[in-house]
Design an enzyme around this catalytic site. Structure first.
Site, PDB file in Angstrom:
ATOM      1  N   SER A  87      -5.561   1.312  17.642  1.00 14.04           N
ATOM      2  CA  SER A  87      -6.516   2.252  17.057  1.00 14.04           C
ATOM      3  C   SER A  87      -7.638   2.529  18.038  1.00 14.04           C
ATOM      4  O   SER A  87      -8.027   1.643  18.823  1.00 14.04           O
ATOM      5  CB  SER A  87      -7.101   1.615  15.791  1.00 14.04           C
ATOM      6  OG  SER A  87      -8.215   2.334  15.331  1.00 14.04           O
TER       7      SER A  87
ATOM      8  N   TYR B 200     -11.361  -5.731  10.915  1.00 17.10           N
ATOM      9  CA  TYR B 200     -10.169  -4.903  11.148  1.00 17.10           C
ATOM     10  C   TYR B 200     -10.023  -4.599  12.644  1.00 17.10           C
ATOM     11  O   TYR B 200      -8.953  -4.775  13.229  1.00 17.10           O
ATOM     12  CB  TYR B 200     -10.262  -3.596  10.342  1.00 17.10           C
ATOM     13  CG  TYR B 200      -9.237  -2.571  10.775  1.00 17.10           C
ATOM     14  CD1 TYR B 200      -7.897  -2.730  10.446  1.00 17.10           C
ATOM     15  CD2 TYR B 200      -9.606  -1.466  11.546  1.00 17.10           C
ATOM     16  CE1 TYR B 200      -6.946  -1.806  10.875  1.00 17.10           C
ATOM     17  CE2 TYR B 200      -8.663  -0.546  11.979  1.00 17.10           C
ATOM     18  CZ  TYR B 200      -7.340  -0.708  11.640  1.00 17.10           C
ATOM     19  OH  TYR B 200      -6.388   0.191  12.066  1.00 17.10           O
TER      20      TYR B 200
ATOM     21  N   PHE C  20      -6.371   8.152  17.140  1.00 13.59           N
ATOM     22  CA  PHE C  20      -7.702   8.601  16.755  1.00 13.59           C
ATOM     23  C   PHE C  20      -7.710   8.785  15.235  1.00 13.59           C
ATOM     24  O   PHE C  20      -7.436   7.833  14.528  1.00 13.59           O
ATOM     25  CB  PHE C  20      -8.149   9.773  17.650  1.00 13.59           C
ATOM     26  CG  PHE C  20      -8.627   9.220  18.977  1.00 13.59           C
ATOM     27  CD1 PHE C  20      -7.719   8.612  19.863  1.00 13.59           C
ATOM     28  CD2 PHE C  20      -9.965   9.177  19.308  1.00 13.59           C
ATOM     29  CE1 PHE C  20      -8.151   7.997  21.043  1.00 13.59           C
ATOM     30  CE2 PHE C  20     -10.414   8.574  20.482  1.00 13.59           C
ATOM     31  CZ  PHE C  20      -9.497   7.984  21.345  1.00 13.59           C
TER      32      PHE C  20
ATOM     33  N   LYS D 210      -5.608  -1.799   6.710  1.00 12.85           N
ATOM     34  CA  LYS D 210      -6.356  -0.882   7.586  1.00 12.85           C
ATOM     35  C   LYS D 210      -7.727  -0.447   7.073  1.00 12.85           C
ATOM     36  O   LYS D 210      -8.333   0.448   7.669  1.00 12.85           O
ATOM     37  CB  LYS D 210      -5.512   0.359   7.832  1.00 12.85           C
ATOM     38  CG  LYS D 210      -5.218   1.123   6.550  1.00 12.85           C
ATOM     39  CD  LYS D 210      -4.750   2.543   6.786  1.00 12.85           C
ATOM     40  CE  LYS D 210      -4.530   3.266   5.479  1.00 12.85           C
ATOM     41  NZ  LYS D 210      -4.115   4.644   5.618  1.00 12.85           N
TER      42      LYS D 210
ATOM     43  N   ASN E 164       0.832  -1.209   0.000  1.00 13.03           N
ATOM     44  CA  ASN E 164       0.000   0.000   0.000  1.00 13.03           C
ATOM     45  C   ASN E 164       0.866   1.258   0.000  1.00 13.03           C
ATOM     46  O   ASN E 164       0.493   2.280   0.579  1.00 13.03           O
ATOM     47  CB  ASN E 164      -0.926  -0.006   1.231  1.00 13.03           C
ATOM     48  CG  ASN E 164      -2.069   0.981   1.090  1.00 13.03           C
ATOM     49  OD1 ASN E 164      -2.580   1.187  -0.018  1.00 13.03           O
ATOM     50  ND2 ASN E 164      -2.479   1.599   2.182  1.00 13.03           N
TER      51      ASN E 164
ATOM     52  N   ASP F 139       8.130  -8.978   3.736  1.00 14.53           N
ATOM     53  CA  ASP F 139       6.844  -9.134   4.404  1.00 14.53           C
ATOM     54  C   ASP F 139       7.059  -9.561   5.854  1.00 14.53           C
ATOM     55  O   ASP F 139       7.874 -10.447   6.118  1.00 14.53           O
ATOM     56  CB  ASP F 139       6.047 -10.214   3.644  1.00 14.53           C
ATOM     57  CG  ASP F 139       4.585 -10.144   3.947  1.00 14.53           C
ATOM     58  OD1 ASP F 139       4.207 -10.383   5.115  1.00 14.53           O
ATOM     59  OD2 ASP F 139       3.803  -9.838   3.023  1.00 14.53           O
TER      60      ASP F 139
ATOM     61  N   LYS G   1      -7.062  -5.666  15.714  1.00 15.21           N
ATOM     62  CA  LYS G   1      -6.354  -4.783  16.665  1.00 15.21           C
ATOM     63  C   LYS G   1      -6.564  -5.283  18.091  1.00 15.21           C
ATOM     64  O   LYS G   1      -5.633  -5.267  18.908  1.00 15.21           O
ATOM     65  CB  LYS G   1      -6.843  -3.334  16.507  1.00 15.21           C
ATOM     66  CG  LYS G   1      -6.425  -2.685  15.191  1.00 15.21           C
ATOM     67  CD  LYS G   1      -4.911  -2.511  15.091  1.00 15.21           C
ATOM     68  CE  LYS G   1      -4.473  -1.935  13.758  1.00 15.21           C
ATOM     69  NZ  LYS G   1      -3.033  -2.023  13.518  1.00 15.21           N
TER      70      LYS G   1
END
Ligand code: NAD
Ligand code: WQD
Length: 332
Positions: free
Chosen positions: A124, A148, A177, A84, A35, A58, A152
């Site tokens: 997150s 997702y 945030f 993400k 990405n 990786d 986390k």
């Protein structure tokens, strides 16, 4: 000291490398470029005059990790690498568990093998789920509404288990945030592939004329103007928070620290659109449309613990976030 930055060619990682180098650390990046592009690291070098070492690989590849830890004397790891996109995670949950959970387990295993026990992990605010009360302090109950978010939660728990399994781990789980903005040079910033999922890159592309209108997802929330409210944080403030977290970890014997990185301030979708109009000098057309499934009304951080533990607080306001994002968006 050499710091391994996984996912260092990405949005938050690249800005954090700038802050790390400016604080005197040497950096080696491990990124598979799924990405991002390696050119980002050239842009980092233009800002800091130092090109970070780069290993294209990786985090799921044990051999790559072993070679890297052999080749470099790594003091600490900042772990950003992962997928993400919330929406994509509901379509491809296994890819998210593989990348974010299995990948993290491989990385932590390689650290253990190499005797590197200092880690800063990108968590997150998504782990708070739908807030029961605001602002969100670190002891707010956790939950996840999508794969997702689950990844986390799992990695946060994996770190807790690892911490208790043997002495000497120094870990910071940082709950970000809403990171936005770009380096003030305009040389690095957020470069989403395809249609942006997040508000601010989308708004930026409307301002340049690349997309016709912003869709504002919901104006019937229980918020001052009815649109969703978030705690947007400038990515350079976030980067500095990582440097402080790293310094903190390096001076304790062992600790598992969990802190919010936010501003504690709350802005609506319309506030952000208007701030971007100011920054760009453009009118940003928008349509008020239905709520986006899974969205929450409002979310902002309690920032007290970050200040108490790290002596860190965010300094940049939304106008600076938008000005810097616009400089990046209009780069030549
Ligand atoms: P990003 O996609 O820009 O950066 C992630 C980087 O990791 C990319 O360069 C990608 O190529 C790399 N990567 C992905 N999987 C990899 C793998 N298996 N091996 C090696 N490299 C891999 O994302 P970002 O916005 O910089 O986010 C960084 C971290 O912060 C992520 O863990 C993300 O979940 C977390 N986070 C982001 C936000 C946000 O809104 N941007 C908010 C909270 C948490
Ligand atoms: C912000 C606000 C939308 C796009 C996501 C992840 C979270 C974290 C940060 C990684 C909301 C509204 C958005 C648009 C809109 N990432 N919006 N039109 O959803 O708060 O958080 O990124 O950990 O996990 O969920 O960020 O930027 O998508 O949305 O009206 O085109 O903008 O409804 O109120 P979000 P966002």
């Amino acid at each position: 000291m050499t710091i391994l930055v996984t996912g260092g060619a990405g949005f938050i990682g690249s800005h954090t490398i700038v802050a790390l180098q400016q604080a005197g650390y040497r950096v080696v990046v491990l990124d598979n470029l799924c990405n991002s592009t390696a050119a980002v690291l050239d842009a980092v070098a233009k800002i800091t005059s130092v090109k970070p070492d780069f290993v294209q690989g990786d985090i799921r590849n044990a051999a790559t990790l072993a070679t890297l830890f052999d080749a470099y004397k790594i003091t600490a790891v900042l772990h950003f690498a992962g997928l993400k996109a919330v929406g994509e995670s509901t379509q491809k949950p296994l890819a998210y568990y593989d990348n974010n959970v299995h990948g993290s387990a491989q990385l932590f295993g390689a650290m253990q093998q190499a005797g590197v026990k200092t880690l800063v992990f990108s968590s997150s605010a998504t782990v708070y789920g739908d807030p029961q009360h605001l602002p969100l302090a670190e002891d707010h109950p956790r939950s996840a509404a999508n794969p997702y978010g689950h990844t986390k939660l799992v990695v946060e728990d994996m770190l807790e288990n690892l911490y208790h399994s043997e002495a000497g781990w120094r870990m910071a789980r940082l709950r970000y945030f809403n990171p936005v903005g770009a380096h003030p040079s305009g040389l690095i910033g957020e470069a989403p592939q395809g249609v942006p999922n997040n508000l601010m890159p989308y708004v930026a592309q409307v301002a340049t004329g690349r997309r016709p209108k912003v869709q504002v997802y919901g104006n019937d929330y229980n918020t001052p103007d009815g649109t969703g409210v978030r705690d947007y944080i400038h990515v350079m403030d976030l980067a500095q928070g990582h440097v402080q977290a790293l310094k903190y970890c390096l001076q304790v014997e062992q600790e598992l620290l969990t802190v919010n990185l936010g501003t504690g301030k709350a802005y609506s979708v319309l506030d952000m659109i208007h701030a971007f109009e100011q920054a760009s000098g453009k009118t940003i057309p928008y349509d008020l449309v239905a709520r986006r499934p899974g969205d929450i009304a409002a979310c902002w951080a309690d920032t007290a613990l970050a200040y108490q533990k790290l002596g860190w607080r965010a300094e940049k306001g939304i106008q600076e976030m938008c000005n810097d994002a616009w400089r990046w968006e209009t780069r030549s």
